[in-house]
Scaffold this motif. Structure first.
Motif, PDB file in Angstrom:
ATOM      1  N   PRO A 172       5.498  30.490  37.868  1.00 30.59           N
ATOM      2  CA  PRO A 172       5.667  30.096  36.462  1.00 30.59           C
ATOM      3  C   PRO A 172       5.090  28.727  36.097  1.00 30.59           C
ATOM      4  N   ARG A 173       5.375  27.703  36.867  1.00 32.71           N
ATOM      5  CA  ARG A 173       4.881  26.362  36.530  1.00 32.71           C
ATOM      6  C   ARG A 173       3.355  26.327  36.505  1.00 32.71           C
ATOM      7  N   ASN A 174       2.724  26.922  37.523  1.00 36.15           N
ATOM      8  CA  ASN A 174       1.265  26.937  37.593  1.00 36.15           C
ATOM      9  C   ASN A 174       0.664  27.708  36.423  1.00 36.15           C
ATOM     10  N   LEU A 175       1.280  28.838  36.081  1.00 35.52           N
ATOM     11  CA  LEU A 175       0.782  29.641  34.968  1.00 35.52           C
ATOM     12  C   LEU A 175       0.928  28.908  33.647  1.00 35.52           C
ATOM     13  N   LEU A 176       2.045  28.196  33.475  1.00 39.64           N
ATOM     14  CA  LEU A 176       2.235  27.416  32.259  1.00 39.64           C
ATOM     15  C   LEU A 176       1.153  26.345  32.129  1.00 39.64           C
ATOM     16  N   LEU A 177       0.883  25.637  33.203  1.00 37.98           N
ATOM     17  CA  LEU A 177      -0.148  24.595  33.159  1.00 37.98           C
ATOM     18  C   LEU A 177      -1.528  25.189  32.888  1.00 37.98           C
ATOM     19  N   ALA A 178      -1.814  26.340  33.479  1.00 38.48           N
ATOM     20  CA  ALA A 178      -3.089  27.012  33.213  1.00 38.48           C
ATOM     21  C   ALA A 178      -3.166  27.445  31.753  1.00 38.48           C
ATOM     22  N   LEU A 179      -2.059  27.958  31.211  1.00 35.90           N
ATOM     23  CA  LEU A 179      -1.995  28.367  29.813  1.00 35.90           C
ATOM     24  C   LEU A 179      -2.281  27.191  28.893  1.00 35.90           C
ATOM     25  N   ILE A 180      -1.655  26.060  29.175  1.00 35.65           N
ATOM     26  CA  ILE A 180      -1.878  24.856  28.367  1.00 35.65           C
ATOM     27  C   ILE A 180      -3.347  24.441  28.422  1.00 35.65           C
ATOM     28  N   GLY A 181      -3.935  24.517  29.601  1.00 38.53           N
ATOM     29  CA  GLY A 181      -5.358  24.187  29.736  1.00 38.53           C
ATOM     30  C   GLY A 181      -6.232  25.098  28.902  1.00 38.53           C
ATOM     31  N   GLU A 182      -5.917  26.383  28.905  1.00 36.16           N
ATOM     32  CA  GLU A 182      -6.712  27.335  28.123  1.00 36.16           C
ATOM     33  C   GLU A 182      -6.533  27.117  26.625  1.00 36.16           C
ATOM     34  N   VAL A 183      -5.309  26.799  26.196  1.00 34.59           N
ATOM     35  CA  VAL A 183      -5.085  26.478  24.774  1.00 34.59           C
ATOM     36  C   VAL A 183      -5.927  25.253  24.402  1.00 34.59           C
ATOM     37  N   GLY A 184      -6.003  24.293  25.320  1.00 33.59           N
ATOM     38  CA  GLY A 184      -6.849  23.123  25.086  1.00 33.59           C
ATOM     39  C   GLY A 184      -8.311  23.507  24.917  1.00 33.59           C
ATOM     40  N   GLU A 185      -8.764  24.498  25.672  1.00 30.22           N
ATOM     41  CA  GLU A 185     -10.159  24.947  25.535  1.00 30.22           C
ATOM     42  C   GLU A 185     -10.388  25.625  24.181  1.00 30.22           C
ATOM     43  N   VAL A 186      -9.384  26.342  23.679  1.00 34.09           N
ATOM     44  CA  VAL A 186      -9.488  26.916  22.336  1.00 34.09           C
ATOM     45  C   VAL A 186      -9.554  25.791  21.310  1.00 34.09           C
ATOM     46  N   ALA A 187      -8.674  24.799  21.463  1.00 29.66           N
ATOM     47  CA  ALA A 187      -8.653  23.667  20.526  1.00 29.66           C
ATOM     48  C   ALA A 187      -9.994  22.945  20.516  1.00 29.66           C
ATOM     49  N   GLU A 188     -10.607  22.820  21.675  1.00 28.15           N
ATOM     50  CA  GLU A 188     -11.899  22.140  21.775  1.00 28.15           C
ATOM     51  C   GLU A 188     -12.969  22.844  20.941  1.00 28.15           C
ATOM     52  N   LEU A 189     -12.892  24.178  20.855  1.00 21.29           N
ATOM     53  CA  LEU A 189     -13.865  24.920  20.054  1.00 21.29           C
ATOM     54  C   LEU A 189     -13.730  24.626  18.558  1.00 21.29           C
ATOM     55  N   GLN A 224     -12.345  21.660  17.425  1.00 17.76           N
ATOM     56  CA  GLN A 224     -12.360  20.214  17.215  1.00 17.76           C
ATOM     57  C   GLN A 224     -13.608  19.797  16.450  1.00 17.76           C
ATOM     58  N   TRP A 225     -13.440  18.940  15.483  1.00 15.15           N
ATOM     59  CA  TRP A 225     -14.498  18.328  14.688  1.00 15.15           C
ATOM     60  C   TRP A 225     -15.189  19.305  13.739  1.00 15.15           C
ATOM     61  N   ARG A 226     -14.698  20.494  13.600  1.00 17.21           N
ATOM     62  CA  ARG A 226     -15.363  21.490  12.745  1.00 17.21           C
ATOM     63  C   ARG A 226     -14.843  21.454  11.315  1.00 17.21           C
ATOM     64  N   GLY A 227     -13.672  20.905  11.098  1.00 17.40           N
ATOM     65  CA  GLY A 227     -13.059  20.998   9.780  1.00 17.40           C
ATOM     66  C   GLY A 227     -12.517  22.403   9.572  1.00 17.40           C
ATOM     67  N   GLU A 228     -12.017  22.665   8.396  1.00 21.35           N
ATOM     68  CA  GLU A 228     -11.471  23.992   8.104  1.00 21.35           C
ATOM     69  C   GLU A 228     -12.600  25.006   8.000  1.00 21.35           C
ATOM     70  N   THR A 229     -12.280  26.215   8.337  1.00 18.53           N
ATOM     71  CA  THR A 229     -13.236  27.309   8.204  1.00 18.53           C
ATOM     72  C   THR A 229     -12.493  28.526   7.664  1.00 18.53           C
ATOM     73  N   ALA A 230     -13.207  29.399   7.025  1.00 15.31           N
ATOM     74  CA  ALA A 230     -12.594  30.570   6.395  1.00 15.31           C
ATOM     75  C   ALA A 230     -12.157  31.597   7.434  1.00 15.31           C
ATOM     76  N   GLU A 231     -11.187  32.423   7.035  1.00  9.48           N
ATOM     77  CA  GLU A 231     -10.746  33.518   7.892  1.00  9.48           C
ATOM     78  C   GLU A 231     -11.942  34.371   8.291  1.00  9.48           C
ATOM     79  N   GLY A 232     -11.962  34.775   9.539  1.00 12.64           N
ATOM     80  CA  GLY A 232     -13.081  35.557  10.051  1.00 12.64           C
ATOM     81  C   GLY A 232     -14.204  34.697  10.614  1.00 12.64           C
ATOM     82  N   LEU A 233     -14.094  33.390  10.445  1.00  9.89           N
ATOM     83  CA  LEU A 233     -15.057  32.415  10.972  1.00  9.89           C
ATOM     84  C   LEU A 233     -16.506  32.749  10.605  1.00  9.89           C
TER      85      LEU A 233
END
Length: 157
Positions: free
Chosen positions: A64-81, A83-92
């Motif tokens: 569980p602990r390892n999976l949680l940390l991996a999950l957080i890392g992956e969420v960070g990778e989504v956030a990175e995509l 980052q700096w883009r501003g708002e975008t419309a649904e459907g991108l």
């Protein structure tokens, strides 16, 4: 991480990514909502990931602990995509094919880790979601929450 199989249309014949009718906004307003494919199910994905992990003898690392940390890392990778883009419309609509593909990969990793974490913690996620939605309906009654971004603790009786 894991192959998920081929995505098919939903029970209404709507292909993945297409819109179908639904109500949103004011009562009676037409709104097209994105729908997921019916297959693979969450349990199909959980099983595919379990097979993938078993084949590689990775369960020793997937606690569980390892999976949680991996999950957080992956969420960070989504956030990175985003980052700096501003708002975008649904459907991108302003994203190119490569950017959308990268988002698919990262969101898939998030889902895989989330389902594996739920499995390791013995949380029946679909049933937990139903219980949580029932609680949310109580905390956010339509009469108080409609059109409001307030947290339930800010509602006046």
């Amino acid at each position: 991480m894991s192959e998920h199989g081929e995505m098919n249309g939903d029970a209404n014949g709507v292909a993945a990514g297409q819109c179908n009718g639904g109500a949103a906004g004011s009562p009676g307003a037409a709104h097209h909502r994105f729908t997921f494919s019916e297959k693979p199910s969450m349990d199909d994905i959980r099983r595919l990931q379990a097979e993938f992990t078993d084949e590689r003898d990775w369960n020793q690392f997937h606690q569980p602990r390892n999976l949680l940390l991996a999950l957080i890392g992956e969420v960070g990778e989504v956030a990175e995509l985003f980052q700096w883009r501003g708002e975008t419309a649904e459907g991108l609509p302003d994203w190119n094919v490569a950017e959308r593909e990268q988002l698919e990969h990262e969101l898939s990793d998030v889902l895989i880790y989330l389902l594996e974490l739920a499995e390791k913690c013995h949380v029946d996620l679909p049933q937990a979601v139903l219980r949580k939605m029932a609680l949310n309906r109580l905390k956010y009654p339509v009469s108080k929450a409609f059109g409001s971004a307030k947290k339930y603790t800010e509602f006046k009786d």
